[in-house]
Design an enzyme around this catalytic site. Sequence first.
Site, PDB file in Angstrom:
ATOM      1  N   HIS A  62      21.775  25.053 -22.949  1.00 34.23           N
ATOM      2  CA  HIS A  62      21.962  23.699 -23.493  1.00 34.23           C
ATOM      3  C   HIS A  62      22.481  22.756 -22.409  1.00 34.23           C
ATOM      4  CE1 HIS A  62      22.830  21.251 -27.398  1.00 34.23           C
ATOM      5  NE2 HIS A  62      22.343  20.491 -26.425  1.00 34.23           N
ATOM      6  N   LEU A 122       8.576  11.951 -32.144  1.00 29.41           N
ATOM      7  CA  LEU A 122       8.297  11.037 -31.026  1.00 29.41           C
ATOM      8  C   LEU A 122       9.337   9.923 -30.990  1.00 29.41           C
ATOM      9  CD1 LEU A 122       5.962  11.104 -28.880  1.00 29.41           C
ATOM     10  CD2 LEU A 122       5.028   9.120 -30.079  1.00 29.41           C
ATOM     11  N   GLY A 123      10.604  10.326 -30.912  1.00 26.50           N
ATOM     12  CA  GLY A 123      11.684   9.367 -30.682  1.00 26.50           C
ATOM     13  C   GLY A 123      11.780   9.058 -29.196  1.00 26.50           C
ATOM     14  N   ARG A 124      12.944   8.605 -28.782  1.00 28.05           N
ATOM     15  CA  ARG A 124      13.101   8.213 -27.380  1.00 28.05           C
ATOM     16  C   ARG A 124      12.821   9.371 -26.432  1.00 28.05           C
ATOM     17  NH1 ARG A 124      17.699   6.322 -29.980  1.00 28.05           N
ATOM     18  NH2 ARG A 124      17.936   4.060 -30.102  1.00 28.05           N
ATOM     19  N   ILE A 125      13.375  10.539 -26.757  1.00 29.49           N
ATOM     20  CA  ILE A 125      13.208  11.681 -25.855  1.00 29.49           C
ATOM     21  C   ILE A 125      11.776  12.212 -25.923  1.00 29.49           C
ATOM     22  CG2 ILE A 125      13.916  14.069 -25.431  1.00 29.49           C
ATOM     23  CD1 ILE A 125      16.763  13.234 -26.242  1.00 29.49           C
ATOM     24  N   ASP A 130      16.293  25.414 -24.595  1.00 30.58           N
ATOM     25  CA  ASP A 130      17.585  24.941 -24.108  1.00 30.58           C
ATOM     26  C   ASP A 130      18.633  24.994 -25.210  1.00 30.58           C
ATOM     27  OD1 ASP A 130      19.265  23.775 -22.097  1.00 30.58           O
ATOM     28  OD2 ASP A 130      19.075  21.823 -23.092  1.00 30.58           O
ATOM     29  N   ARG A 164      17.681  20.936 -31.126  1.00 29.91           N
ATOM     30  CA  ARG A 164      18.795  21.709 -31.661  1.00 29.91           C
ATOM     31  C   ARG A 164      18.228  23.053 -32.087  1.00 29.91           C
ATOM     32  NH1 ARG A 164      21.918  18.679 -29.631  1.00 29.91           N
ATOM     33  NH2 ARG A 164      23.494  17.376 -30.645  1.00 29.91           N
ATOM     34  N   GLU A 193      24.388  29.139 -30.549  1.00 33.13           N
ATOM     35  CA  GLU A 193      24.857  28.992 -29.169  1.00 33.13           C
ATOM     36  C   GLU A 193      26.347  28.701 -29.159  1.00 33.13           C
ATOM     37  OE1 GLU A 193      22.165  25.608 -28.379  1.00 33.13           O
ATOM     38  OE2 GLU A 193      23.974  24.410 -28.127  1.00 33.13           O
ATOM     39  N   ARG A 244       7.247  10.698 -38.611  1.00 36.09           N
ATOM     40  CA  ARG A 244       7.128  10.380 -40.035  1.00 36.09           C
ATOM     41  C   ARG A 244       6.031   9.356 -40.286  1.00 36.09           C
ATOM     42  NH1 ARG A 244      13.474   9.888 -40.819  1.00 36.09           N
ATOM     43  NH2 ARG A 244      13.110   9.483 -38.606  1.00 36.09           N
TER      44      ARG A 244
END
Lengths: 312, 312
Positions: free
Chosen positions: B278, B151-154, B255, B231, B260, B174
């Site tokens: 991506h 649950l970071g910015r994105i 994505d 990723r 890739e 975390r």
Amino acid sequence: MTKTLAIGPYGEADRAALQTSFDPVFLSSPAEISGLEAARRAEVTAAAFMGHAAFGGAEMDLLPNLGLIANYGVGYDAIDVAAADARGLKVTNTPGVLNDDVADLAVAMLIMVGREMEQASAWARSGSWAQTGPYRLNRKISGGRAGIVGLGRIGREIADRLAAFKMEIHYFARAEKDTPGWTWHADPVSLAAVADYLIVALVGGAETEKFVSRKVIDALGPRGILVNISRGSTVDEPALLDALEDGRIAGAGLDVFLNEPNIDPRFYALENVVIQPHQGSGTVETRAAMGQLQRDNVAAFHDGRALITPVN
Amino acid sequence: MTKTLAIGPYGEADRAALQTSFDPVFLSSPAEISGLEAARRAEVTAAAFMGHAAFGGAEMDLLPNLGLIANYGVGYDAIDVAAADARGLKVTNTPGVLNDDVADLAVAMLIMVGREMEQASAWARSGSWAQTGPYRLNRKISGGRAGIVGLGRIGREIADRLAAFKMEIHYFARAEKDTPGWTWHADPVSLAAVADYLIVALVGGAETEKFVSRKVIDALGPRGILVNISRGSTVDEPALLDALEDGRIAGAGLDVFLNEPNIDPRFYALENVVIQPHQGSGTVETRAAMGQLQRDNVAAFHDGRALITPVN
């Protein structure tokens, strides 16, 4: 010896449930009513109707004791409600239960068009990604201006979702509504002129025919994306095709078409259109809820109770 | 006679802007650094880096006066930050500006998988709609349980959007975060077990390698949909392929991939996967903002000002 007709292309689950509840006569379309004997037709008091084939005054007159047409779906434009009124017939539909699904599809179509997701998918699957490098850049969707044409139950669900994409919400409705800061436009041309994305969520029928006119489409402009989840009839489809072919609008996401399922083949040649086969409400969960609500309306009618979701 | 290297597959606009700002030497990848003369290498103090080719200690040692690696993108797992630390090099990235685009793509992929939108599109375009009747029912997306892994910015932008789809939001991080009533899980297996949809928004790098393990995928279960916009390395890809092939999860929207753009050909055979090349941040608007932020970091470094978005 049944009081109920079940008319339309019902799936297995609905067919079984109708059978259990009403032991109905099943017909494919209203055109088949005339094939029933007069004595059987006279027994029918309720019709559980599904589909887009016309149910007009002529069909109603073949059922002298009909009291209810219970539509499967929120849009009941296949039923001539004025003719029903004139004959004292009640009509019901299945509002509410399908709003989420239709709104989900509208939002996904908008992002798919803007982010070229179908093209990018085909391009990756073709091996071009490995051979020629990154896919071309496309356009940002979040933060744009959304114009909702018709702020009924479904339009509002779409707007609520798009607001979470940080969009400025504008809408057309016959009168201004109580909203969380959204901007009302009395005129669809003015709405289209400010909108980056125009999402059509009108009811169908004669009153809204070609409501999204050539003028509205022109006002949307070359950066504009049009999404239609209502009825093919609400958009001037030849004008839309012209605009898409000429690049006078950027693209479209369409779940509904004028002559569906025989859609205009001009659509197939267009890369900037996401085509969906009128599956807005087409989930197992929602169709089950729609069928239940239709049957609840029929049962209420037979039992002499108040109809749950009448439209007239 | 330049202080700046520009390394990676820059597009025209970024290339022109880099040229104007820094008159850099352009290289395709860090592997080309060794091709420069030692005298030129000694002049370089900053590298504007783009792409996924490894930028490790060996490359850093070829640039004895390097002080900054400015990454284009929020994910800087191609850069060996520990090696940079050991050499006193600063690293910057481009956070924030791409969150909306990546979140938009994640939401659209989720709906596309659940509503079978690519299949429905192909089916309509093939003429099957007209020939065989309505498209098969699929599944409702709104109202399900979302599990956000990271649950970071994105991740937060994704959660905010999914909340507007009436989803119950669960997340792994975390430590528990300050959220509007979302449920924290200390363990990704517990998260996957409650989730209908698992959306992976982790940072890349060694610490998160195969974080979405075979066990997590098994916990997600046969109704589960996995979305990965982080990723390819964060997911145990062979385990994911096995689960998709066996129907042990319902589908995936991806994505990013392990190798890739040379993605595992097993993905091509799967109908229940939406493949994107991506392109999470791949819009004109966002890439312009990313390029600007990268250049602002390089300029700040050359001017001796504080870096804007340092990562070490």
